[in-house]
Design an enzyme around this catalytic site. Structure first.
Site, PDB file in Angstrom:
ATOM      1  N   ASP A  94      -5.450  -7.064  -2.447  1.00  0.00           N
ATOM      2  CA  ASP A  94      -4.538  -6.891  -3.530  1.00  0.00           C
ATOM      3  C   ASP A  94      -3.209  -7.158  -3.291  1.00  0.00           C
ATOM      4  OD1 ASP A  94      -6.269  -6.042  -5.474  1.00  0.00           O
ATOM      5  OD2 ASP A  94      -5.817  -3.527  -5.226  1.00  0.00           O
TER       6      ASP A  94
ATOM      7  N   LYS B 151      -2.938  -7.795  -8.229  1.00  0.00           N
ATOM      8  CA  LYS B 151      -2.521  -7.205  -9.307  1.00  0.00           C
ATOM      9  C   LYS B 151      -1.315  -6.530  -9.273  1.00  0.00           C
ATOM     10  CE  LYS B 151      -6.495  -5.127  -9.797  1.00  0.00           C
ATOM     11  NZ  LYS B 151      -7.490  -4.336 -10.275  1.00  0.00           N
TER      12      LYS B 151
ATOM     13  N   MET C 295       3.092   3.676 -10.707  1.00  0.00           N
ATOM     14  CA  MET C 295       3.503   2.515 -11.595  1.00  0.00           C
ATOM     15  C   MET C 295       4.254   3.188 -12.658  1.00  0.00           C
ATOM     16  SD  MET C 295      -0.355   0.621 -11.867  1.00  0.00           S
ATOM     17  CE  MET C 295      -1.360   2.460 -11.933  1.00  0.00           C
TER      18      MET C 295
HETATM   19  N1  SAH Z   1      -4.482   3.042  -4.910  1.00  0.00           N
HETATM   20  C1  SAH Z   1      -2.783   2.939  -4.868  1.00  0.00           C
HETATM   21  C2  SAH Z   1      -2.274   3.046  -5.825  1.00  0.00           C
HETATM   22  C3  SAH Z   1      -2.268   1.866  -6.894  1.00  0.00           C
HETATM   23  S1  SAH Z   1      -1.415   1.795  -8.291  1.00  0.00           S
HETATM   24  C4  SAH Z   1      -2.703   4.319  -3.762  1.00  0.00           C
HETATM   25  O1  SAH Z   1      -3.719   5.025  -3.634  1.00  0.00           O
HETATM   26  O2  SAH Z   1      -1.661   4.580  -3.333  1.00  0.00           O
HETATM   27  C5  SAH Z   1       0.181   0.931  -7.813  1.00  0.00           C
HETATM   28  C6  SAH Z   1       1.420   1.924  -7.505  1.00  0.00           C
HETATM   29  O3  SAH Z   1       1.109   2.666  -6.293  1.00  0.00           O
HETATM   30  C7  SAH Z   1       2.571   1.238  -7.453  1.00  0.00           C
HETATM   31  O4  SAH Z   1       3.005   0.850  -8.760  1.00  0.00           O
HETATM   32  C8  SAH Z   1       3.477   2.304  -6.931  1.00  0.00           C
HETATM   33  O5  SAH Z   1       3.765   3.343  -7.879  1.00  0.00           O
HETATM   34  C9  SAH Z   1       2.397   2.931  -5.877  1.00  0.00           C
HETATM   35  N2  SAH Z   1       2.663   2.511  -4.625  1.00  0.00           N
HETATM   36  C10 SAH Z   1       1.540   1.955  -3.875  1.00  0.00           C
HETATM   37  N3  SAH Z   1       2.190   1.540  -2.443  1.00  0.00           N
HETATM   38  C11 SAH Z   1       3.462   2.508  -2.662  1.00  0.00           C
HETATM   39  C12 SAH Z   1       4.443   2.512  -1.360  1.00  0.00           C
HETATM   40  N4  SAH Z   1       4.190   1.807  -0.303  1.00  0.00           N
HETATM   41  N5  SAH Z   1       5.412   3.067  -1.914  1.00  0.00           N
HETATM   42  C13 SAH Z   1       5.415   3.488  -2.971  1.00  0.00           C
HETATM   43  N6  SAH Z   1       4.919   3.568  -3.859  1.00  0.00           N
HETATM   44  C14 SAH Z   1       3.700   2.960  -3.773  1.00  0.00           C
END
Ligand code: SAH
Length: 312
Positions: free
Chosen positions: A39, A61, A174
Site C-alpha cells: 500500500d 491507495k 483519514m
Molecule cells: N490500517 C491502518 C489505517 C489505514 S487508513 C492502521 O491500522 O493504521 C489510513 C489512515 O491511517 C491515514 O489516513 C491516517 O489517518 C492513518 N495513519 C496511517 N499511518 C499513520 C501514521 N504513521 N501517522 C498518522 N496517521 C497514520
C-alpha cells in the site's frame, strides 16, 4: 523445521512506517515473500527486508485517491498465487483497522487459498506512544472508538461520537481533510470543548503533532504551510495538556547507504533508531528485480539526502 505447510498468502500489517515497529513475524513474512503487494503508506525501506529477487507491486491507495480498485487488487493477489509461492499483501498499520481485510480474506477463501493474517501496530497506538499517553486512561477514558472521516464514494455521513458523550476517546482515521466538518459535528453534540491532537507521520522522521481543542484545531491545521502526510486525529481528555510533552526530534537525517542490502541493514536500522530515515541503494551491488530498481530510481531521485554513506 520445514515450512512446507506455510500459507500461500500473508496479509501483513507493516505498522506506522517505522521499520523498528514491524513485528518479528511480519519481518519473516517479508523476508520469505516472492511477491509483495504493498500500500501507499508502507515505508519502501521495509520492502528492502525482502530478497533482491522479490517482485514489488504498488497497489497504493492514498486516503483521497484510489490508484487501484479493491477488486483489481483482489484479482492481482489471486493471479500472483498461481505463479509465486509466497505472496505478501503488505498494508499500513494493522490490516484489521480500516484495511479492507474482510474483502481480501473473502476472496482468498472463495479460491481455497491458504492464508494468515499478521497484525500490525495501528496508527492510533503509534500516535499515542509519541504523546506518552494511553488511548484509555484509568478514571479519564474507559473506552475508545476507531472511526473514519472518509466514506465510500465520498458520501457524506456523520462520525460516531457516542464514545465522546460517554467520556471516551475518539480516534479518527483519514479525517484530516474533513476535519472542519467533523469538529463541527462534535461541537454540535458535545458540550465540552474537548482536547484534540492531530499526529502526522506518527513514529516517522517527519512526525508532527498539532494540539488544541475542538474549537481551535481546524484553524491550527489550516495554518500549516502544507499537509505533512497521513494524520490521525485523537479527541478526548486523554490528549489534554500534551503540547509541552511533545518530543522534539533532535535528528532529521535522510540517509542513502550504498552497498549490499545484507551488509547495510544494521546500519540502516541504527539510523531509524536514532530518529532518522534511511534507504539502501543496492542497485549497483546486486541484480535486483526490475520492480525494485524502478522504485529505488524514483525514490532516490526525489529524496534530498542529508548523508550518502557506503557500507560500514
Ligand atoms: N490500517 C491502518 C489505517 C489505514 S487508513 C492502521 O491500522 O493504521 C489510513 C489512515 O491511517 C491515514 O489516513 C491516517 O489517518 C492513518 N495513519 C496511517 N499511518 C499513520 C501514521 N504513521 N501517522 C498518522 N496517521 C497514520
Amino acid at each position: 523445521m520445514s515450512l512446507t505447510n506455510a500459507p500461500q498468502v500473508y496479509l501483513v500489517g507493516a505498522g506506522p512506517g517505522n521499520p523498528l515497529l514491524l513485528s518479528k513475524k511480519a519481518e519473516r513474512c517479508i523476508q520469505r515473500a516472492d511477491v509483495i503487494l504493498y500500500d501507499q503508506l508502507v515505508n519502501p525501506f521495509i520492502l528492502q527486508l525482502s530478497s533482491p529477487q522479490t517482485e514489488w507491486i504498488h497497489v497504493g491507495k492514498t486516503p483521497y485517491t484510489t490508484y487501484m480498485r479493491q477488486d483489481e487488487i483482489n484479482a492481482l493477489m489471486i493471479e500472483k498465487t498461481k505463479t509465486h509461492q509466497t505472496v505478501v499483501r503488505l498494508k499500513g498499520g494493522d490490516p484489521a483497522i480500516f484495511g479492507r481485510l474482510a474483502d481480501e480474506v473473502d476472496i482468498l477463501k472463495a479460491h481455497h487459498i491458504s492464508f494468515e493474517v499478521v497484525p500490525g501496530i495501528t496508527a492510533a497506538s503509534a500516535a499515542m506512544s509519541q504523546l506518552h499517553r494511553g488511548l484509555t486512561e484509568r478514571g479519564v477514558a474507559r473506552n475508545i472508538t476507531f472511526t473514519t472521516g472518509h466514506f465510500k464514494d465520498n458520501e457524506e455521513s456523520s462520525i460516531d461520537i457516542t464514545t465522546l458523550k460517554n467520556g471516551g476517546t475518539l480516534a479518527i482515521y483519514m479525517g484530516v481533510k474533513r476535519l472542519p466538518k467533523l469538529m463541527q459535528e462534535v461541537q454540535n453534540e458535545v458540550e465540552d470543548d474537548l482536547p484534540v491532537a492531530v499526529i502526522f507521520n506518527a513514529t516517522c522522521v517527519n512526525q508532527q503533532v498539532i494540539a488544541g481543542h475542538v474549537s481551535t484545531i481546524t484553524d491550527k491545521i489550516a495554518a500549516l504551510p502544507e499537509r505533512p502526510g497521513p494524520g490521525i486525529t485523537i479527541v478526548g481528555h486523554v490528549v489534554r495538556d500534551i503540547l509541552e510533552e511533545v518530543p522534539v526530534l533532535s535528528q532529521v537525517d535522510y540517509v542513502c547507504i550504498k552497498g549490499k542490502r545484507s551488509n547495510c541493514m544494521e546500519q540502516a536500522m541504527d539510523i531509524y533508531e536514532a530518529g532518522g530515515w534511511a534507504i539502501i541503494d543496492d542497485r549497483e551491488a546486486l541484480t535486483l528485480h526490475p520492480t525494485q530498481v524502478e522504485l529505488l530510481d524514483v525514490l532516490i531521485e526525489k529524496t534530498s539526502f542529508t548523508h550518502v554513506l557506503g557500507e560500514a
